[in-house]
Design an enzyme around this catalytic site. Structure first.
Site, short mmCIF file in Angstrom:
data_model
loop_
_atom_site.label_atom_id
_atom_site.label_comp_id
_atom_site.label_asym_id
_atom_site.label_seq_id
_atom_site.Cartn_x
_atom_site.Cartn_y
_atom_site.Cartn_z
N CYS A 105 0.86 -1.18 0.00
CA CYS A 105 0.00 0.00 0.00
C CYS A 105 0.90 1.23 0.00
O CYS A 105 1.80 1.36 0.83
CB CYS A 105 -0.88 -0.01 1.24
N CYS A 127 0.49 3.22 3.51
CA CYS A 127 0.97 2.74 4.81
C CYS A 127 2.06 1.68 4.74
O CYS A 127 2.64 1.34 5.76
CB CYS A 127 -0.19 2.21 5.64
N CYS A 173 -7.30 -1.20 1.63
CA CYS A 173 -6.20 -1.71 2.44
C CYS A 173 -6.75 -1.98 3.84
O CYS A 173 -7.36 -1.10 4.45
CB CYS A 173 -5.07 -0.69 2.50
N CYS A 183 -4.94 0.57 6.61
CA CYS A 183 -5.21 2.01 6.72
C CYS A 183 -6.52 2.43 6.05
O CYS A 183 -6.87 3.61 6.07
CB CYS A 183 -4.06 2.82 6.16
N CYS A 207 -8.68 -5.28 -9.70
CA CYS A 207 -8.31 -4.19 -10.60
C CYS A 207 -7.87 -3.02 -9.71
O CYS A 207 -8.69 -2.35 -9.09
CB CYS A 207 -9.52 -3.82 -11.46
#
Length: 140
Positions: free
Chosen positions: A54, A57, A103, A106, A128
């Site tokens: 991510c 984070c 995510c 976060c 996607c």
């Protein structure tokens, strides 16, 4: 029927704190649920071995071994690294019924997941994901 509330994020920052950490383009996608234009993302056609984290984070989300060429204009994966790496929630925005991918660490917006499109993948799913939501850490 409204979706059940999300568990609290492990990393929670204010909008101002996210703005300090992210570029305006990253903030628009990761924190406001935007979408980058198809075909412009840095990881759309990448075949580098490694781990996709991510961008907000640093949590591990996907691995290159689960990435495939869907030719849809965004990076596509058939499964997250761990089943608990992402949160899936209904998204009925823009007059469409989709499943949003967040995510789990976060709660940043990553993209959407689609099922039953006929891709020859082990899960019959296409995560996607916006390139701008990811950071690739190449395998050493």
């Amino acid at each position: 029927m409204s979706p059940s509330p999300l568990p609290p994020p492990k990393i929670a920052l204010t909008d101002d704190e996210w703005r300090e950490k992210l570029t305006p383009e990253e903030f628009a996608v990761l924190r406001r649920g935007g979408t980058e234009r198809p075909g412009v993302g840095e990881y759309t056609d990448t075949h580098t071995e490694g781990v996709y984290q991510c961008r907000a984070c640093g949590a591990e989300l996907f691995r290159s071994t689960e990435k495939f060429d869907s030719h849809c204009g965004w990076p596509s994966f058939f499964d997250p690294t761990h089943s608990d790496a992402v949160i899936l929630r209904p998204d009925d925005s823009h007059g469409m019924r989709r499943v949003e991918v967040l995510c789990a660490t976060c709660h940043s917006h990553l993209g959407h997941v689609f099922t039953g499109e006929g891709y020859l993948t082990p899960t019959d799913q296409r995560y996607c994901i916006n390139s701008i939501s990811l950071r690739l850490v190449p395998k050493p």
